[in-house]
Design a protein around this motif. Sequence first.
Motif, short mmCIF file in Angstrom:
data_model
loop_
_atom_site.label_atom_id
_atom_site.label_comp_id
_atom_site.label_asym_id
_atom_site.label_seq_id
_atom_site.Cartn_x
_atom_site.Cartn_y
_atom_site.Cartn_z
N THR A 95 6.48 -7.16 3.75
CA THR A 95 6.08 -6.76 2.40
C THR A 95 6.63 -5.39 2.03
O THR A 95 7.30 -5.22 1.03
CB THR A 95 4.54 -6.73 2.30
OG1 THR A 95 4.07 -8.07 2.36
CG2 THR A 95 4.07 -6.10 1.00
N TYR A 225 16.03 -5.87 -6.18
CA TYR A 225 15.02 -6.88 -5.84
C TYR A 225 15.33 -8.22 -6.52
O TYR A 225 14.59 -9.18 -6.39
CB TYR A 225 13.65 -6.43 -6.34
CG TYR A 225 13.05 -5.23 -5.65
CD1 TYR A 225 12.29 -4.32 -6.36
CD2 TYR A 225 13.20 -5.00 -4.29
CE1 TYR A 225 11.69 -3.21 -5.76
CE2 TYR A 225 12.62 -3.90 -3.67
CZ TYR A 225 11.87 -3.02 -4.41
OH TYR A 225 11.28 -1.93 -3.80
N GLN A 380 0.87 -6.34 -7.41
CA GLN A 380 2.00 -5.89 -8.20
C GLN A 380 1.69 -6.08 -9.68
O GLN A 380 1.84 -5.17 -10.49
CB GLN A 380 3.26 -6.71 -7.87
CG GLN A 380 4.12 -6.15 -6.80
CD GLN A 380 4.71 -4.80 -7.19
OE1 GLN A 380 5.47 -4.70 -8.13
NE2 GLN A 380 4.33 -3.77 -6.47
N LYS A 383 -0.98 -3.80 -11.01
CA LYS A 383 -0.44 -2.46 -11.34
C LYS A 383 0.25 -2.48 -12.69
O LYS A 383 0.10 -1.58 -13.51
CB LYS A 383 0.58 -2.05 -10.27
CG LYS A 383 -0.03 -1.41 -9.06
CD LYS A 383 0.98 -1.21 -7.96
CE LYS A 383 2.15 -0.37 -8.34
NZ LYS A 383 3.10 -0.21 -7.21
C1 LIG Z 1 13.41 -24.00 -4.15
C2 LIG Z 1 12.50 -22.85 -3.81
C3 LIG Z 1 12.84 -22.10 -2.57
C4 LIG Z 1 12.89 -22.98 -1.39
C5 LIG Z 1 13.50 -22.32 -0.22
C6 LIG Z 1 13.05 -20.91 -0.02
C7 LIG Z 1 13.01 -20.55 1.43
C8 LIG Z 1 12.30 -19.26 1.65
C9 LIG Z 1 13.19 -18.06 1.34
C10 LIG Z 1 12.39 -16.83 1.53
C11 LIG Z 1 13.01 -15.66 1.40
C12 LIG Z 1 12.26 -14.45 1.54
O1 LIG Z 1 11.07 -14.44 1.81
S1 LIG Z 1 13.16 -13.04 1.24
C13 LIG Z 1 12.07 -11.74 1.55
C14 LIG Z 1 10.99 -11.69 0.44
N1 LIG Z 1 10.28 -10.45 0.55
C15 LIG Z 1 9.58 -9.96 -0.47
O2 LIG Z 1 9.40 -10.56 -1.52
C16 LIG Z 1 9.01 -8.56 -0.22
C17 LIG Z 1 7.77 -8.35 -1.07
N2 LIG Z 1 7.59 -6.92 -1.29
C18 LIG Z 1 8.07 -6.36 -2.45
O3 LIG Z 1 8.57 -7.03 -3.37
C19 LIG Z 1 7.87 -4.86 -2.57
O4 LIG Z 1 7.74 -4.24 -1.32
C20 LIG Z 1 6.62 -4.52 -3.41
C21 LIG Z 1 5.42 -5.21 -2.79
C22 LIG Z 1 6.85 -5.02 -4.84
C23 LIG Z 1 6.42 -3.01 -3.41
O5 LIG Z 1 7.63 -2.46 -3.94
P1 LIG Z 1 7.88 -0.90 -3.73
O6 LIG Z 1 7.45 -0.55 -2.35
O7 LIG Z 1 9.26 -0.64 -4.12
O8 LIG Z 1 6.90 -0.11 -4.69
P2 LIG Z 1 6.34 -0.37 -6.11
O9 LIG Z 1 5.87 0.94 -6.62
O10 LIG Z 1 5.31 -1.45 -6.03
O11 LIG Z 1 7.55 -0.87 -7.04
C24 LIG Z 1 8.37 0.12 -7.60
C25 LIG Z 1 8.71 -0.34 -8.99
O12 LIG Z 1 9.55 -1.47 -8.88
C26 LIG Z 1 9.00 -2.53 -9.63
N3 LIG Z 1 9.36 -3.74 -8.92
C27 LIG Z 1 8.91 -4.12 -7.71
N4 LIG Z 1 9.45 -5.30 -7.38
C28 LIG Z 1 10.27 -5.65 -8.41
C29 LIG Z 1 11.12 -6.77 -8.68
N5 LIG Z 1 11.23 -7.78 -7.82
N6 LIG Z 1 11.82 -6.79 -9.83
C30 LIG Z 1 11.69 -5.78 -10.72
N7 LIG Z 1 10.90 -4.70 -10.56
C31 LIG Z 1 10.21 -4.64 -9.40
C32 LIG Z 1 7.52 -2.28 -9.67
O13 LIG Z 1 6.95 -2.94 -10.80
C33 LIG Z 1 7.51 -0.76 -9.82
O14 LIG Z 1 7.82 -0.50 -11.17
P3 LIG Z 1 7.28 0.89 -11.81
O15 LIG Z 1 5.79 0.88 -11.59
O16 LIG Z 1 7.68 0.80 -13.27
O17 LIG Z 1 7.97 1.97 -11.04
#
Ligand SMILES: CCCCCCCCC/C=C/C(=O)SCCNC(=O)CCNC(=O)[C@H](O)C(C)(C)COP(=O)(O)OP(=O)(O)OC[C@H]1O[C@@H](n2cnc3c(N)ncnc32)[C@H](O)[C@@H]1OP(=O)(O)O
Length: 616
Positions: A95, A225, A380, A383
């Motif tokens: 995460t 992202y 998210q 927020k």
């Molecule tokens: C057929 C089907 C399949 C079928 C087949 C699929 C098979 C499976 C494939 C799987 C692949 C994976 O899992 S790939 C790995 C996936 N991993 C994830 O998704 C990780 C999840 N974690 C995160 O996204 C991040 O860590 C998160 C939790 C959002 C926290 O982000 P940060 O630490 O950067 O901090 P934050 O302050 O929260 O975010 C900073 C700012 O960025 C913004 N922000 C955050 N994420 C953003 C995003 N994605 N796009 C835009 N903006 C974003 C926030 O709103 C904030 O905006 P402001 O407030 O305006 O600054």
Amino acid sequence: MASMSVKHAIAAAKKLRSLQERFNPGGSDIYPALMGDEAITALIPSGNPLSVHILMFTRALREQGTDEQYEKFGRRADNNEIIGTFAQTELGHGTYLRGLEARADYDRGTEEFVLNTPKLSSYKWWPGGLGQTCNYCIFVAQLYIDNEAKGMAMFVVQIRDEETHMPLPGVHVGEIGKKMGLNGVNNGFLGLKDYRVPRLNMLMRHQQVLPDGRFVKSPVSQVSYFPMVFVRCMVARQNSNYLAQAATIATRYSVIRRQSPIEEGQPEPKILEHLTQQMKVIPEIVTAVVYRLAAANLQNMYNETAEAVYRKDFSRLPELHALACILKVATSYDSTYGIERLRQACGGHGYLTAGNLGNIFAMAAPACTYEGENSVLYLQVGKILMKNWSQVLAGRELMPSMAYISECSKMTSFPQWTGSWECLLKAIQYACVGSIRLAFQSYNARVQSAQSQTAAVNYSGLELTKAAELHGRSYVAGNFYQQIVNSPNKHQRSPQFQKVLENMLELHLIQIFFRHLGDILRFIRITEDEISALQRRLEEVLKELRPDAVAITDAFDFNDKILSSALGCYDGNVYERLFEAALKHPLNRKSVPDFFEAHLKPFMKENADNAKKSKL
Ligand SMILES: CCCCCCCCC/C=C/C(=O)SCCNC(=O)CCNC(=O)[C@H](O)C(C)(C)COP(=O)(O)OP(=O)(O)OC[C@H]1O[C@@H](n2cnc3c(N)ncnc32)[C@H](O)[C@@H]1OP(=O)(O)O
Ligand SMILES: Cc1cc2nc3c(=O)[nH]c(=O)nc-3n(C[C@H](O)[C@H](O)[C@H](O)COP(=O)(O)OP(=O)(O)OC[C@H]3O[C@@H](n4cnc5c(N)ncnc54)[C@H](O)[C@@H]3O)c2cc1C
């Protein structure tokens, strides 16, 4: 199983390539990728080892790489000449992306990056296809220049020799082990030790490292992202499909299976005549339709935003991010809940592998975790709702999908209860805005008392996730209402079809109302009579939709091969197919199982002898 899946996946990918070229020659439209993956995934019950290649590796190259990098890597990836994955998650972090430990140190002397996974917890862990299928990956690492951290960056990394498929020097790669489902996917681990890649292997569409080591920051860091946003949109569509498959199986079974007369002396009815069975099955059919429409809407918004981002217009990214989070969470939670409810609706036979409902559940369930764990994504959105509520208080306009929040914030009280669709929809929206206001009061009080934003988010987490959940309900129900009541092509529908759609809308709104009655009663006064009237309407609309249940699920148009279920076959020969599947079980190859002589007989004899001895 893994090699079988790869064989099937390759055969299906070849077939799709020819279809794509015929129907969308050279097009970059996302649908072929989506259809491609869906079609391949649907044909491989144990999961598609090429999914992450199709959905993330090729897209990251196209969206995060320069045109030159696309020419060098992306074209070969789109043409399946190389197979890749998206290696972001680590053994120690999934995460909290800013906590990722893999690092890329720039060496200006050789104009290369030195890639390392410094500790065991830094190993990449989970990427789909990484175990054995891929020879490349997008490697996500913290970028360092002169040992100064610059944030996350993506690197194209070859991990296996293209001829021999042997892991390259400095690469430690393999399979992470058996999972609850998707065991055809070979999710893998990857460790890199002083692994060097040329400077131009860092994807540089949005941020650059120049030959002399100068760093040019991305104008919008969140654009890195973007590959995750795409898959979240896919998940919304994919999981509504899984729910639709399970609903088709359970509906067909429910009109074949007969059990328990409703009136004494009457013949046993089809189980779908039982009202409680209708309440288990029909709402899930409708939920699948509701999410399929919402996912299509989101897909269009993704396309528009992707085009805009390509032109460096990032204005719609925040709204797409919020909606992608909301829909990914709502569809994955509701589809897994719904598939399990449909399995239970099929009684004992629902628990048989031959029914395939367990496998559909196992395929749908990980979507609550991958691409952003659901409760983290709700936070998210929570927020983002706090930020938007500050906008409301400042009298500023909100993004279109949140416009209802402004409208409801101006209402001093809820209007006279009528029970109409508009009233039900407004009630859900009004409860959502009430929850946002309460969450904001808690959150803001914490920030005012000098808590950091991160701490305030954590300690207001329960109210933030509630507000996020209700925002999701409001968006999805609002989208369905618009599609049924205000759609521009409504006049092209036959009156009968429009009536079925309106019955589905009635059921969806009443079902969501009852699911969140507690949240709604907190902000709106509704009498017992008004609630009882809704209970009657619920029973009535289930009865109205009963005759259309099979036709609606037939319209999902899943063929028997995709459903792969003895309970949901189109010809309805359930018992014959269950029996056919049973006879194929290996234990039925012999009349006397091997374990009888080896274990069971001695065990029973020993007990008999002991019994005799104790009598003497
Ligand atoms: C057929 C089907 C399949 C079928 C087949 C699929 C098979 C499976 C494939 C799987 C692949 C994976 O899992 S790939 C790995 C996936 N991993 C994830 O998704 C990780 C999840 N974690 C995160 O996204 C991040 O860590 C998160 C939790 C959002 C926290 O982000 P940060 O630490 O950067 O901090 P934050 O302050 O929260 O975010 C900073 C700012 O960025 C913004 N922000 C955050 N994420 C953003 C995003 N994605 N796009 C835009 N903006 C974003 C926030 O709103 C904030 O905006 P402001 O407030 O305006 O600054
Ligand atoms: C089938 C499958 C396929 C996958 N494919 C890929 C892939 O191809 N590529 C890839 O890179 N990754 C992939 N992943 C990994 C996936 O992205 C991560 O599992 C996911 O991001 C969750 O991270 P985690 O596993 O570290 O869980 P954690 O983040 O450790 O979460 C564990 C618990 O901690 C809670 N938590 C964490 N942070 C917070 C917070 N800030 N506030 C409140 N609670 C919090 C979570 O809500 C959760 O309940 C895959 C995973 C699965 C299951």
